[in-house]
Every structure is written in structure tokens, then in C-alpha cells.
Write an enzyme that holds these catalytic residues in place. Sequence first.
Site, PDB file in Angstrom:
ATOM      1  N   GLY A  11       1.345  -1.369   0.094  1.00 45.71           N
ATOM      2  CA  GLY A  11      -0.263   0.001   0.017  1.00 45.71           C
ATOM      3  C   GLY A  11       0.008   1.073   0.193  1.00 45.71           C
ATOM      4  O   GLY A  11       2.354   1.224   0.320  1.00 45.71           O
ATOM      5  N   ARG A  15      -2.099   9.037   3.341  1.00 47.85           N
ATOM      6  CA  ARG A  15      -2.739   9.909   4.099  1.00 47.85           C
ATOM      7  C   ARG A  15      -1.619  10.113   4.780  1.00 47.85           C
ATOM      8  O   ARG A  15      -1.521  11.405   5.898  1.00 47.85           O
ATOM      9  CB  ARG A  15      -3.771   9.211   4.931  1.00 47.85           C
ATOM     10  CG  ARG A  15      -5.080   9.721   4.133  1.00 47.85           C
ATOM     11  CD  ARG A  15      -6.248   9.513   5.565  1.00 47.85           C
ATOM     12  NE  ARG A  15      -6.441   8.336   5.397  1.00 47.85           N
ATOM     13  CZ  ARG A  15      -6.534   7.197   6.687  1.00 47.85           C
ATOM     14  NH1 ARG A  15      -6.894   8.178   7.698  1.00 47.85           N
ATOM     15  NH2 ARG A  15      -6.485   6.044   6.322  1.00 47.85           N
ATOM     16  N   LYS A  22       5.016   3.506   3.709  1.00 50.64           N
ATOM     17  CA  LYS A  22       4.277   3.749   4.887  1.00 50.64           C
ATOM     18  C   LYS A  22       5.111   2.696   5.553  1.00 50.64           C
ATOM     19  O   LYS A  22       5.174   3.439   7.094  1.00 50.64           O
ATOM     20  CB  LYS A  22       2.599   3.497   4.789  1.00 50.64           C
ATOM     21  CG  LYS A  22       1.971   2.959   6.170  1.00 50.64           C
ATOM     22  CD  LYS A  22       0.502   3.380   5.741  1.00 50.64           C
ATOM     23  CE  LYS A  22       0.074   1.835   5.842  1.00 50.64           C
ATOM     24  NZ  LYS A  22      -1.449   2.136   6.121  1.00 50.64           N
ATOM     25  N   TYR A 103      -0.903  -7.486   8.147  1.00 50.71           N
ATOM     26  CA  TYR A 103      -0.571  -6.296   7.625  1.00 50.71           C
ATOM     27  C   TYR A 103       1.037  -6.103   7.927  1.00 50.71           C
ATOM     28  O   TYR A 103       1.205  -6.309   9.278  1.00 50.71           O
ATOM     29  CB  TYR A 103      -1.722  -5.918   7.366  1.00 50.71           C
ATOM     30  CG  TYR A 103      -3.200  -6.063   7.128  1.00 50.71           C
ATOM     31  CD1 TYR A 103      -3.200  -6.869   6.156  1.00 50.71           C
ATOM     32  CD2 TYR A 103      -3.948  -5.379   7.511  1.00 50.71           C
ATOM     33  CE1 TYR A 103      -4.289  -6.682   5.896  1.00 50.71           C
ATOM     34  CE2 TYR A 103      -5.377  -5.201   7.144  1.00 50.71           C
ATOM     35  CZ  TYR A 103      -5.234  -6.848   6.058  1.00 50.71           C
ATOM     36  OH  TYR A 103      -6.267  -5.978   5.356  1.00 50.71           O
ATOM     37  N   GLY A 104       1.950  -5.188   6.705  1.00 48.54           N
ATOM     38  CA  GLY A 104       2.806  -4.454   7.625  1.00 48.54           C
ATOM     39  C   GLY A 104       2.692  -3.008   8.343  1.00 48.54           C
ATOM     40  O   GLY A 104       3.443  -2.819   8.810  1.00 48.54           O
ATOM     41  N   GLY A 140     -13.576  -3.885   7.768  1.00 46.15           N
ATOM     42  CA  GLY A 140     -15.641  -4.759   7.660  1.00 46.15           C
ATOM     43  C   GLY A 140     -15.885  -5.719   8.724  1.00 46.15           C
ATOM     44  O   GLY A 140     -15.461  -5.815   9.619  1.00 46.15           O
ATOM     45  N   GLU A 154     -17.744  -5.611   3.792  1.00 46.74           N
ATOM     46  CA  GLU A 154     -16.746  -4.775   3.669  1.00 46.74           C
ATOM     47  C   GLU A 154     -17.496  -3.219   3.988  1.00 46.74           C
ATOM     48  O   GLU A 154     -18.896  -3.401   3.561  1.00 46.74           O
ATOM     49  CB  GLU A 154     -16.304  -4.468   2.352  1.00 46.74           C
ATOM     50  CG  GLU A 154     -14.966  -5.460   2.092  1.00 46.74           C
ATOM     51  CD  GLU A 154     -13.822  -5.369   3.598  1.00 46.74           C
ATOM     52  OE1 GLU A 154     -13.413  -3.742   3.370  1.00 46.74           O
ATOM     53  OE2 GLU A 154     -13.938  -5.937   3.992  1.00 46.74           O
ATOM     54  N   LYS A 333      31.775   6.915  20.561  1.00 45.73           N
ATOM     55  CA  LYS A 333      31.839   6.296  19.850  1.00 45.73           C
ATOM     56  C   LYS A 333      32.620   4.950  19.100  1.00 45.73           C
ATOM     57  O   LYS A 333      33.920   5.101  18.935  1.00 45.73           O
ATOM     58  CB  LYS A 333      31.893   6.997  18.690  1.00 45.73           C
ATOM     59  CG  LYS A 333      31.241   6.774  17.141  1.00 45.73           C
ATOM     60  CD  LYS A 333      31.932   7.194  15.789  1.00 45.73           C
ATOM     61  CE  LYS A 333      33.110   6.317  15.871  1.00 45.73           C
ATOM     62  NZ  LYS A 333      33.910   6.914  14.687  1.00 45.73           N
TER      63      LYS A 333
HETATM   64  C1  UD1 Z   1      -8.400  -4.127   4.949  1.00 46.54           C
HETATM   65  C2  UD1 Z   1      -9.683  -5.324   5.052  1.00 46.54           C
HETATM   66  C3  UD1 Z   1     -10.600  -4.836   6.038  1.00 46.54           C
HETATM   67  C4  UD1 Z   1     -10.426  -5.051   7.223  1.00 46.54           C
HETATM   68  C5  UD1 Z   1      -8.965  -4.058   7.353  1.00 46.54           C
HETATM   69  C6  UD1 Z   1      -8.751  -3.682   8.969  1.00 46.54           C
HETATM   70  C7  UD1 Z   1     -10.038  -6.295   2.914  1.00 46.54           C
HETATM   71  C8  UD1 Z   1     -11.075  -5.878   1.882  1.00 46.54           C
HETATM   72  N1  UD1 Z   1     -10.155  -5.088   4.147  1.00 46.54           N
HETATM   73  O1  UD1 Z   1      -9.514  -3.044   5.085  1.00 46.54           O
HETATM   74  O2  UD1 Z   1     -11.513  -5.688   6.261  1.00 46.54           O
HETATM   75  O3  UD1 Z   1     -11.000  -4.603   8.205  1.00 46.54           O
HETATM   76  O4  UD1 Z   1      -8.071  -4.028   6.277  1.00 46.54           O
HETATM   77  O5  UD1 Z   1      -7.364  -2.764   8.612  1.00 46.54           O
HETATM   78  O6  UD1 Z   1      -8.829  -7.351   2.846  1.00 46.54           O
HETATM   79  N2  UD1 Z   1      -2.565  -3.806   0.236  1.00 46.54           N
HETATM   80  C9  UD1 Z   1      -1.727  -4.254  -0.770  1.00 46.54           C
HETATM   81  N3  UD1 Z   1      -1.551  -4.433  -1.474  1.00 46.54           N
HETATM   82  C10 UD1 Z   1      -3.137  -3.935  -2.560  1.00 46.54           C
HETATM   83  C11 UD1 Z   1      -3.822  -3.962  -1.056  1.00 46.54           C
HETATM   84  C12 UD1 Z   1      -3.450  -3.938  -0.294  1.00 46.54           C
HETATM   85  O7  UD1 Z   1      -0.359  -4.983  -0.337  1.00 46.54           O
HETATM   86  O8  UD1 Z   1      -3.719  -4.439  -2.895  1.00 46.54           O
HETATM   87  C13 UD1 Z   1      -2.007  -3.444   1.676  1.00 46.54           C
HETATM   88  C14 UD1 Z   1      -2.107  -2.407   2.822  1.00 46.54           C
HETATM   89  O9  UD1 Z   1      -1.234  -2.335   2.245  1.00 46.54           O
HETATM   90  C15 UD1 Z   1      -2.217  -2.973   3.797  1.00 46.54           C
HETATM   91  C16 UD1 Z   1      -3.279  -3.996   3.855  1.00 46.54           C
HETATM   92  O10 UD1 Z   1      -2.803  -4.418   2.814  1.00 46.54           O
HETATM   93  O11 UD1 Z   1      -1.309  -3.183   4.540  1.00 46.54           O
HETATM   94  C17 UD1 Z   1      -4.992  -3.895   4.247  1.00 46.54           C
HETATM   95  O12 UD1 Z   1      -5.777  -2.464   2.702  1.00 46.54           O
HETATM   96  P1  UD1 Z   1      -5.974  -0.907   3.057  1.00 46.54           P
HETATM   97  O13 UD1 Z   1      -6.294  -1.080   1.792  1.00 46.54           O
HETATM   98  O14 UD1 Z   1      -5.672  -0.548   4.363  1.00 46.54           O
HETATM   99  O15 UD1 Z   1      -7.381  -2.223   3.790  1.00 46.54           O
HETATM  100  P2  UD1 Z   1      -8.300  -1.569   4.465  1.00 46.54           P
HETATM  101  O16 UD1 Z   1      -9.303  -0.896   3.184  1.00 46.54           O
HETATM  102  O17 UD1 Z   1      -8.399  -0.715   5.625  1.00 46.54           O
END
Ligand code: UD1
Length: 450
Positions: A11, A15, A22, A103-104, A140, A154, A333
Site C-alpha cells: 500500500g 495519508r 508507509k 499486514y505490515g 469490514g 466491507e 563512539k
Molecule cells: C482491510 C480489510 C477490512 C479490514 C481492514 C482492517 C479487505 C478487502 N478489507 O481494509 O475488512 O477491516 O483491512 O484494517 O481486505 N495492500 C496491498 N495491496 C493491495 C491492497 C492492500 O499490499 O492491493 C495492503 C496494504 O498496504 C495494507 C493492507 O493490505 O497493509 C490492507 O489494505 P487496506 O487498503 O488498508 O485495506 P482496508 O480498506 O483498510
Amino acid sequence: MSTALVILAAGKGTRMNSDIPKVLHPIAQAPMLVHAMRAGAVLSPERTVIVTGHGSDAVAKVAAAEDDSAQIAMQEEQLGTAHAVAQARDALAGFTGDVVVLYGDTPFLQPDTLERMIAARAKNDLVILGFEAANPARYGRLVMNGDSLERIVEFKEATDQERAITFCNSGLLACDAETLFALIDAVGNDNAAKEFYLTDVVEIARNRGLKVTAVACDEAQTLGVNSRTDLAAADAVFQANARAELLDLGVTLMAPETVYLAADTVIGRDTVIEPNVVFGPGVTVESGATIRAFSHLEGCHVSRGAIVGPYARLRPGAELAENTRIGNFVEVKNAEIAEGAKVNHLSYIGDASVGAASNIGAGTITCNYDGVMKHRTTIGENVFVGSNTMLVAPVTLGDGAMTATGTVVTRDVESDALAVARAKQDNKPGYARKLFDMLKAKKARRDKGA
Ligand code: UD1
Ligand code: MG
């Protein structure tokens, strides 16, 4: 059962308003990604795959520094969380066992939560980590039927009735690798965001007669970071937890809220930390030491009974043996200070070793850098370095040697020798009076003219 970790980190983090990806923003001076990797490490994963996109090279570098066996899977376009996990397929070729998706940007996950997910996996095909949200906002929603998780909806797709659900999706899941990729293959992007939602695997699994459940954890563990405000809040939470842990371990923090810790700070029992001390990465302080106010430490080791500061700076490679003293405005150092040695005032000791029980006088500088290369200073045991000595490295002072105050040492000093290298003093009787008179007269003439 072997485990593989897939950490989603592609991601952009719009923001954050940043050029830095991030997941590389730090909490307690360790990138968020590293926090996630350390949390996942409790499962002793057979493979770890980081899915990267924005700033992939930088992310890969940080991942490799933490775990050189971590694999990188590139997600060129961020088409959704299911698409992200799908990118890990090649890296997991030949792997049989459970995949845990993290998630990272969720740095507070606790080890026992992952263990509970794995335990639940034994009785279910797919396990989702959920939490009761104080403010469910845009998370979600988990639609439960008894112990069975029916589907995840979602926020964007949810009805008012579904939005009233407070049990939310953290995003973490555990599933057998083969099953997970088969489910992901069936995920489409026919939704409000036109994204491939990982959350869709739940309903697909249910339709295939698979057992799906949700394990719950505290909301604090699933805290995600999306903005600088979130980052600051996450850091504050981390600091508060880390301070409380140190206090429980028997460390005295005189003003806990003013002590800034790094994610890997280790401090022993009965050590006293005075107010306004900053710990950078890689610091170990043993038991019974004292770190006095306004000191800054990073990449160093402080042994039992040492006293550091106030206003001391310990930089990477500073190695203080037992009962050493590092006083105010002293920088150390890449230097070993042996047992009982003292550097009490206004000194720079870099690329050096100071032998046991030696005393380094105020204002001593190891001149370690010639503008191109760094050189070492070796000081033996029981050496007395006079105040304001310049040690022009490379140089060695033998055991029991002494330098006269103000000496510029450019050649080695043998054991028990005294080095004196300064201009001889010449006292001129009456000259001070004459000079004052002359200067006063000059000032009077100038004041009159003005
Ligand atoms: C996601 C969940 C949601 C949950 C929330 C919790 C889905 C569809 N939704 O929503 O149910 O409540 O997290 O925080 O999974 N990322 C990628 N590649 C992409 C998209 C995202 O690597 O194509 C990574 C982002 O960097 C992030 C994580 O996946 O670390 C979650 O993505 P984000 O866009 O924040 O999902 P949410 O809409 O918050
Ligand atoms: Mg999110």
C-alpha cells in the site's frame, strides 16, 4: 504443521503524505514492517514473503536486514488484498502447510494471538482474526452464525443492519496454503471499489462447505497506522507499554513519561534511568547501572555499575565495562572503556580503547579522523591522560603512561612514560598592567571620537 507468513506491505499510505513507504515509518525507531516480522517470528515460519509495491527496493532492504531469508513478492498494481496475497504464490511454490497473512502496518500484534489462530486452524479450514471495535468506522464487519463465520462484508458494501455489527475484521487470516490460493482464484472484483477483496474468501469457503471461524483479540493489537497522527499515537502506546514493562522488570524510571525507548532496548534490574533519556536502537544496559538525565544512547552496551551522564552521548560501538564512568558532555563512539575507567568531562573518545582504571582528563579528544580515514587510539591500563590532551590517531599510550595537560600526542608513548608536548611558559613581569593601561587608553580615545 509448518507455517509461512505473508506480510502485505504494498500500500502507498497516501495519508502519510510521505516519500517513504508507509511500512518503513518507525515506531520506537524500528520500521513498522520489522514489528510485524517480529510478531510473526513466534510462529517460526518456514518461509516469509513480503508483498511490496510502493518503494519496493527500500522495503526489501529493511526486510533482508531483519531476516535474510525473507522473500519479496512484487505487486505492481494495488488491485486489492486478495490480489496482493496472490502475488506470494510463486514464493510459496512447493510449500505445504498454513499460510498466515499479516499486514505490515499493524505493529501491535501479540505472539499469543497468532498462536491462538494456529490452534483454531486445527479445527477449521480458515481462521480470521477479529476484534470488538469501540468505533467500527470503516472496518469490514464479521457476520457470525454461532462459532461459524459466514462472511465478511466491507463497509462500502454493507447494509445499515450489517454496519451495526461491532465485531470487525483485523485483516489477519490463517489457512492451508493450497486451500487459500484456490479460494483466492475464485475472488472477483465486482464491488464498489473494483478491488479483489481478500475478505471474499470467507463466503467462497462457506459455499464450498469449508469450516470458517473467527478468533478475537483486543482492538489495541489490531491498531493500524494510516496517518502521521496514527503513527504518533502508536508510538505513544508503544512507549507506555515498554515503560510499564521495564518498571515491572525492576528498572527505576524517575520520570517514566520522559524516557524514550527503542523497540529493542534491554535494561537490567535495579538500573536507574533519570529523566529525559533517549534510547536509540541496539542498546543493552545491564543491572545496577545509572543513566543520568539528558543522555542519548544508541548501539551500545553498558555494564553493571556503570554511571553515564548527565548529558552523555553513547554512539554505536560504545562498550562500557563494569563500574566505568562517562560524565557530562562526553561522546563515546566505537570504543571500549575497560573496567573502572573514567571519562568524566567534555571529551570525545572515538575509535579507541581505554584500559582498566585509566583516567581521561577533561577536554580530551581522540583525533580519529584525518578527513579521509578513521584511525584508532589505544590507551593502556592505569593511564592518566591530562586535561585537554589531543590524541592524534593512530597512537598508543602504554600501561601506566601519563600525558601532561594540553599535550598534543602524535607519537606513541611507552609504558610508565610522561608525554609533554606544549609550548614552554614565559612569564613577563609587569606586562599585564602595561597591556591593560594601553588598552584602556585606546578605548577612551575611541569613545571620545564617537
Ligand atoms: C482491510 C480489510 C477490512 C479490514 C481492514 C482492517 C479487505 C478487502 N478489507 O481494509 O475488512 O477491516 O483491512 O484494517 O481486505 N495492500 C496491498 N495491496 C493491495 C491492497 C492492500 O499490499 O492491493 C495492503 C496494504 O498496504 C495494507 C493492507 O493490505 O497493509 C490492507 O489494505 P487496506 O487498503 O488498508 O485495506 P482496508 O480498506 O483498510
Ligand atoms: Mg486499512
